[in-house]
Structures are given as C-alpha cells and as structure tokens.
Design a protein around this motif. Structure first.
Motif, PDB file in Angstrom:
ATOM      1  N   VAL A  48     -13.035 -14.416 -25.871  1.00  0.00           N
ATOM      2  CA  VAL A  48     -12.264 -15.632 -25.604  1.00  0.00           C
ATOM      3  C   VAL A  48     -12.944 -16.424 -24.491  1.00  0.00           C
ATOM      4  O   VAL A  48     -13.180 -15.881 -23.410  1.00  0.00           O
ATOM      5  N   TYR A  49     -13.277 -17.667 -24.772  1.00  0.00           N
ATOM      6  CA  TYR A  49     -13.880 -18.502 -23.735  1.00  0.00           C
ATOM      7  C   TYR A  49     -12.872 -18.770 -22.619  1.00  0.00           C
ATOM      8  O   TYR A  49     -11.665 -18.827 -22.857  1.00  0.00           O
ATOM      9  N   GLN A  50     -13.410 -18.953 -21.437  1.00  0.00           N
ATOM     10  CA  GLN A  50     -12.540 -19.211 -20.285  1.00  0.00           C
ATOM     11  C   GLN A  50     -11.657 -20.444 -20.491  1.00  0.00           C
ATOM     12  O   GLN A  50     -10.554 -20.515 -19.957  1.00  0.00           O
ATOM     13  N   ASP A  51     -12.139 -21.413 -21.255  1.00  0.00           N
ATOM     14  CA  ASP A  51     -11.355 -22.650 -21.421  1.00  0.00           C
ATOM     15  C   ASP A  51     -10.719 -22.752 -22.807  1.00  0.00           C
ATOM     16  O   ASP A  51     -10.416 -23.837 -23.276  1.00  0.00           O
ATOM     17  N   GLU A  52     -10.506 -21.607 -23.429  1.00  0.00           N
ATOM     18  CA  GLU A  52     -10.012 -21.588 -24.807  1.00  0.00           C
ATOM     19  C   GLU A  52      -8.685 -20.844 -24.867  1.00  0.00           C
ATOM     20  O   GLU A  52      -8.533 -19.779 -24.271  1.00  0.00           O
ATOM     21  N   ASN A  53      -7.729 -21.383 -25.609  1.00  0.00           N
ATOM     22  CA  ASN A  53      -6.477 -20.667 -25.806  1.00  0.00           C
ATOM     23  C   ASN A  53      -6.684 -19.472 -26.735  1.00  0.00           C
ATOM     24  O   ASN A  53      -7.634 -19.449 -27.513  1.00  0.00           O
TER      25      ASN A  53
END
Lengths: 243, 243
Positions: A48-53
């Motif tokens: 999961v990307y840091q800026d992704e829900n």
C-alpha cells in the motif's frame, strides 16, 4: 529494481485479494503462479502506497490481473499472526532460484524489508468472469481460475485466507445480496440455484428456492418473447434497476 | 520516555478497541479522556509489538483499562483512510499543552513516528460491566462509560469507528449469539428484550420477542423457588452450559 522500501510503501503491510468468479457450475478463485522454480502459488497481493487508501490499493491489485474495476470489492479480515511471516518461504524461493535471480538477488536492505513480519488485509472481490481479461504481471508464470474445491497449495496462509473469504461470502450472500455480482446480466432461476449450491457446497430444494430468492425483492423477470421456442424456455431474470 | 520507534512496535499500525457494555437500559462504550488541555477523548488503543499477535495486542489494551480478559473480542474492520492521519490532532494537542509537556515534548524522531499515517485495526469487545474494574492508565485524565446516544466527540475518526462497531454488533447479534456477553449470568426475558431495544434503538413486540429468542435454543430457564414472592417473579434464564 528499486527496493520497495524506497518506493514509499507502508512497511509490513500488504493487501491480499481473493477474487471469486463463477464458471461451469463451479465457484472459482483467481490464482497466479509465480515465475520461479518450485511451484509457488500466491494470491494476487501487493503493498500500500503511503498516499493510497486501502481500497484503492486493493482495486489496483485487482485491475492489474483482470483489467476490470468497479466491481464488488471489500475487506473482510486482517491476517496478522506472528507465525505467518514469509521468511521461510522467501528463503526457500531464493535458494531454489539463486541462478535465475542473478543480478536481481535481493540486497540486504531489500531482503530485510521483504522478510519482516507482514500484516495482510484480506479483500474479496466478486466478478463476472465473462468480463475479465486475464493479465499476467511481472513475476507471474501463469494465472488462472481454480475451482474452490481444487485449489493449489499456496504460500504462507493463503489457503486459510481463501477459506475465510468463503465464510464471509456465505455469511453475506443474502444479507448483502452478493450472488448477482457473479452472474452475467441476465440469468435463469436455475442458474441462481446452481450458484448458491456451488457457494454453499450443498443442494437446495428446487420447490422452495425461487420463493426464497424472489422474497429478496431485487430481481425483475423479463417478458418472454412469444415464439414457439421461447415459450418453452425458462424465464430470464435480471437485477432490478434502482429508480 | 523512550520513543515508540525504539520499542519494537510495528510502524504505522495501531489497534483501537470499542468496548461495549450494558447498564441502566443503555448500550454504553468505554471511553478515556486524555490528560491534556483541550478535551481530547480517544478510544482505548495502542500499538502492536513485533512479536505479538493482533488479538493479543487488543486483549492487552482491553485488560489495561478493565482488568478483565477472556471476554468476547474480535476484529471487525480496518480504518486506513489517508485522511485520518493524526498530524493535525497531535499538533493541536502539543500546541495547547506545550508547558505541561515540558521535558516530555516529543523529539523529532518521536514526533515523526507518531504523526505518520496510521492504519487502525478496529476490535470490538462485549463485557459484563459488573465484572469490570475501571483503571486509568498513563495519559488518562478520566475513563468512563458513555451511552451510545451521548458519545463525546472523539479524536480522528473514532466516532466513525464506534458507528461501524455498532453496525457489526447488530449484524451478528443473532448470528453469533452475542447478546449474553453483555448481561450478567442470570437474567429475565424482559432484560434481554430491553438490551435488544438498546442495541437496535427500536422497540420489539413483547408478544413475539420471547419466541424469537427461545428459538435460538441457547438459553435454559431456571426453576422458580416456590415461595410466595418468587411465584410472582418472572422466570430467570441463563446461557445453557455446553455439555
């Protein structure tokens, strides 16, 4: 190949997707086989990307293998046991594939990132198989639909994750009106019954089943076209459009 | 005070507990108030040690505030929106409490650790309030039971987490036979009905309710003691012991 740790992912967290489809009277799960020596099957998953829900991550993972989005997709359980760690699996994979990995052999930092304990958020998706265009991604040797009754032995706790997803599907099949995500747009009552039987792995009495389904009050019956053949054909149904 | 990052926690992961109890005809939730200027209420929560299972972490957090363990406790949903980050909340807390924090003011490393995005695994617990011995822990100004209808405004998405836990409780109340975790060992049918009414926030017809409950086939009715007073008293029930 950049280390995942440099790619701005949340550490020690992953998403695994149990993608259900229905085909030839069987409930199936989409499972890629890894392109490594040693027969490693593994649920479609990722980080999961840091800026992704979280549901964006799950949707991205789903779309990469199936080409579809906007389907039923929800989290169902977190798998976080301390004993599910991938260390043994990864060591075995690396040992078996030392030659092939060659330059891509993990450096220490990357190895440490991968072999720490991972917490996996399980998502389940329900798709109409006829809409799916299967796509292999990097590291897939093959990808295919496996009957829930004949799943390959997967890495780590992935077979357990499928079991848990199936429990959730059964639990919510009526409550959340899930069955029709697995069928094409138009279907017969017999097809609905066969789907239920595949999901619950048991028979349903044919005289009660249509009543039970129609009481959900979500289907509309299509008018028959009155040609001779259609007259003998079973009624077709579809989900009622919301007004 | 050591930085949590040095304490071997899984980064960016937390567990939040919605602890339900039933008292005075009301469904209640256990909520501590933080010992800081500014009225910060926050669900009992914490981090997960690297060598700790998720439900062990939740159990530890539950026991610290209630003194009890071995109660119904399960995960119900992960809260991971990118916009739930605690940065704003923490900055406000620090600003309001600069003097008090004094030497304990976070150093840069600690501040970075705390203010990154956190993924929270929501657990819900069902307890018999009469068994609970409330305990404040470090950073609690007070701790108390709040009616589900009069919850304080909590930090971050914690009110939303309670909403979601309540939905889960309603969904599984019959399916998983949850109600009796909230009652004392022995209870009347009227008390069960009042509990149901508190949980669903609606009335149930008194003529149908006992039938519905007894059909679950999990209760045993206790024999009345035939004194004059007991004769007029309602029947008492308890969960049937498994054989």
């Amino acid at each position: 190949m950049h280390s995942p740790s440099e790619q701005n992912y949340i550490p020690q967290l992953q998403v695994d997707c149990v993608i259900f489809g229905y085909q030839d009277g069987q409930l199936k799960v989409l499972i890629p086989k890894l392109d490594f020596k040693g027969d490693f099957w593994s649920l479609p998953g990722g980080f999961v990307y840091q800026d992704e829900n979280l549901d964006e991550a799950a949707g991205r993972i789903l779309e990469a293998r199936t080409g579809i989005k906007d389907v039923y997709l929800d989290q169902f359980r977190v798998f976080g046991s301390t004993t599910r760690t991938s260390k043994g699996f990864l060591e075995r994979l690396i040992e078996l594939n030392a030659e092939k990995l060659g330059d891509r052999r993990f450096n220490r930092k990357e190895y440490d990132w991968f072999t720490r304990r991972f917490i996996s958020i399980g998502f389940y998706a329900l798709v109409d198989i006829s809409q799916v265009r299967l796509q292999k991604i990097e590291l897939d040797e093959s990808i295919g639909w496996y009957s829930i009754k004949e799943l390959p032995l997967m890495v780590m706790d992935h077979n357990e994750i499928v079991e848990s997803a199936l429990e959730t599907l059964r639990l919510f099949l009526d409550q959340k009106v899930l069955a029709y995500h697995l069928l094409p747009e138009v279907f017969t009552m017999k097809e609905v019954q066969q789907l239920y039987e595949a999901i619950y792995d048991r028979g349903f009495a044919a005289n009660n089943f249509p009543k039970k389904i129609l009481e959900q009050n979500v289907l509309e019956r299509l008018e028959k076209k009155f040609t001779g053949a259609a007259n003998k054909a079973p009624y077709l149904y579809r989900l009622r459009r919301s007004e």
